[in-house]
Design a protein around this motif. Sequence first.
Motif, PDB file in Angstrom:
ATOM      1  N   GLU A 179       1.020  -1.426   0.115  1.00 38.08           N
ATOM      2  CA  GLU A 179       0.147   0.040  -0.140  1.00 38.08           C
ATOM      3  C   GLU A 179       1.154   0.999   0.007  1.00 38.08           C
ATOM      4  O   GLU A 179       1.458   1.512   0.934  1.00 38.08           O
ATOM      5  N   VAL A 180       0.814   1.927  -0.731  1.00 44.32           N
ATOM      6  CA  VAL A 180       1.399   2.848  -1.148  1.00 44.32           C
ATOM      7  C   VAL A 180       1.073   4.568  -0.031  1.00 44.32           C
ATOM      8  O   VAL A 180       1.627   5.822  -1.096  1.00 44.32           O
ATOM      9  N   GLY A 181      -0.465   4.614  -0.789  1.00 44.95           N
ATOM     10  CA  GLY A 181      -1.144   5.448  -0.338  1.00 44.95           C
ATOM     11  C   GLY A 181      -2.321   5.140  -0.397  1.00 44.95           C
ATOM     12  O   GLY A 181      -2.942   4.107  -0.388  1.00 44.95           O
ATOM     13  N   LYS A 182      -3.599   6.702   0.943  1.00 47.99           N
ATOM     14  CA  LYS A 182      -4.771   5.915   1.480  1.00 47.99           C
ATOM     15  C   LYS A 182      -5.163   7.451   1.938  1.00 47.99           C
ATOM     16  O   LYS A 182      -4.306   7.851   2.758  1.00 47.99           O
ATOM     17  N   LEU A 183      -6.350   7.627   1.997  1.00 44.87           N
ATOM     18  CA  LEU A 183      -7.123   8.537   2.394  1.00 44.87           C
ATOM     19  C   LEU A 183      -8.629   8.404   2.901  1.00 44.87           C
ATOM     20  O   LEU A 183      -8.748   7.225   2.282  1.00 44.87           O
ATOM     21  N   THR A 184      -8.370   8.902   4.177  1.00 44.39           N
ATOM     22  CA  THR A 184      -9.806   7.908   4.970  1.00 44.39           C
ATOM     23  C   THR A 184     -10.629   9.163   5.127  1.00 44.39           C
ATOM     24  O   THR A 184     -10.601   9.866   5.778  1.00 44.39           O
ATOM     25  N   PRO A 185     -12.036   8.950   4.919  1.00 41.03           N
ATOM     26  CA  PRO A 185     -12.754  10.241   4.558  1.00 41.03           C
ATOM     27  C   PRO A 185     -13.387   9.466   5.510  1.00 41.03           C
ATOM     28  O   PRO A 185     -13.166   7.975   6.652  1.00 41.03           O
ATOM     29  N   ALA A 186     -14.644  10.368   6.295  1.00 35.50           N
ATOM     30  CA  ALA A 186     -15.776  10.051   7.341  1.00 35.50           C
ATOM     31  C   ALA A 186     -16.646   8.343   7.086  1.00 35.50           C
ATOM     32  O   ALA A 186     -17.624   7.723   7.578  1.00 35.50           O
ATOM     33  N   ASN A 187     -16.828   8.345   6.118  1.00 40.40           N
ATOM     34  CA  ASN A 187     -17.766   7.478   5.432  1.00 40.40           C
ATOM     35  C   ASN A 187     -17.190   6.248   3.779  1.00 40.40           C
ATOM     36  O   ASN A 187     -16.450   6.611   3.499  1.00 40.40           O
ATOM     37  N   ALA A 188     -18.246   5.495   3.690  1.00 39.49           N
ATOM     38  CA  ALA A 188     -17.339   4.411   3.269  1.00 39.49           C
ATOM     39  C   ALA A 188     -17.277   5.784   1.528  1.00 39.49           C
ATOM     40  O   ALA A 188     -17.220   6.825   1.490  1.00 39.49           O
TER      41      ALA A 188
END
Length: 353
Positions: A179-188
């Motif tokens: 995994e080289v990048g990840k963004l985590t919003p507040a929902n799906a």
Amino acid sequence: MSEPGTVALTVKHDDSVQAIAFSPDSTRFASAGSDSLLRVRPVGIGVPLDMPVDGSVTGIAFSPDGSKIAVADFESVSLRDSTSGAVVWQGPLDPGNSVNTVRFGANGQVVAVTDTLVAVLDQATGATVKRITVDTPLIADVDVSRDGTRIALAIDERHGGNHKFAGSARVLDLATGTEVGKLTPANAVHAVAFSPDGSRVLCCSADDTTRMFKAQGGAEEWRVGGEAEDEVTSPNCVAFDPKGKWTVVGGSDGFARIREAESGEERGRTPKLIAGQPSPGAVTHVAFSPNGKHAASACIDNLVRLFNLGGEKVYEVSTDEVLTMTFSPNGRWLGVGCFDRALVIDNGEANQG
């Protein structure tokens, strides 16, 4: 010369059409779904071809040279000769789990995706080169970078035993599984799309946001929507302009919006509603033309629209419910899959290239 919006080809099916693809030279159109045949039809003069399938086709893709077709059919993946239909190889990917997507990656390898697994397969033999298990309940959408080396995943965690309103957009290196990048919003996360150079990813989430982030590292560049803004757009589908300047985002509020890729600022939207006119309903699919001058949307009002960057209509075509949609590589054609047929719509010579 056909007028833009003319249906140039109708391919009848006995059930829903969930997968379509154009050959790299834009001369052939393939469609498949819940009936027993994958159909390849010439766009113009040529010989039609039918390939028997199990009848649960959710993904098809032509190889970069157009000689092969990869098929996701229930639990199996197959590679077929695109002119004869002969099976090169076929086999189950992950018994008990349906294959949802097939694409071609680097060096012609086949990338196949289930709800929880990304697999890279050797094109010559079908042997698994890499298996990447995703430890969340559902991969909702995928995109493969143009160079075929990375995959972006939209993750929806609202399913399974650990049901929760959460999700993420992830970028994986297909050679290593890292995994080289990840963004985590507040929902799906509903949908993802790579920029043409693979350096950025556009995504939209059930938290009512559309966001751009760096593929390497996951740093967010901009976001629009969310609790801080009055307008609720409910974005659910996204696409990147092939030239990297624009994006198109479809929302459940009934609009497809053109946004600048650098800032997220809205350039235009469609349809243009008259005061008091009701919304057409949710936009379910969006796509950008290869020349970057037009985008297309499909909506639950059963209209397919082609429009320019300002949201001005080029044409509207009445269809049944659209289940899948894509432009031909040369931009001349727009393909759509519906309940019992697939259509190829002529965008006109002026909109080609």
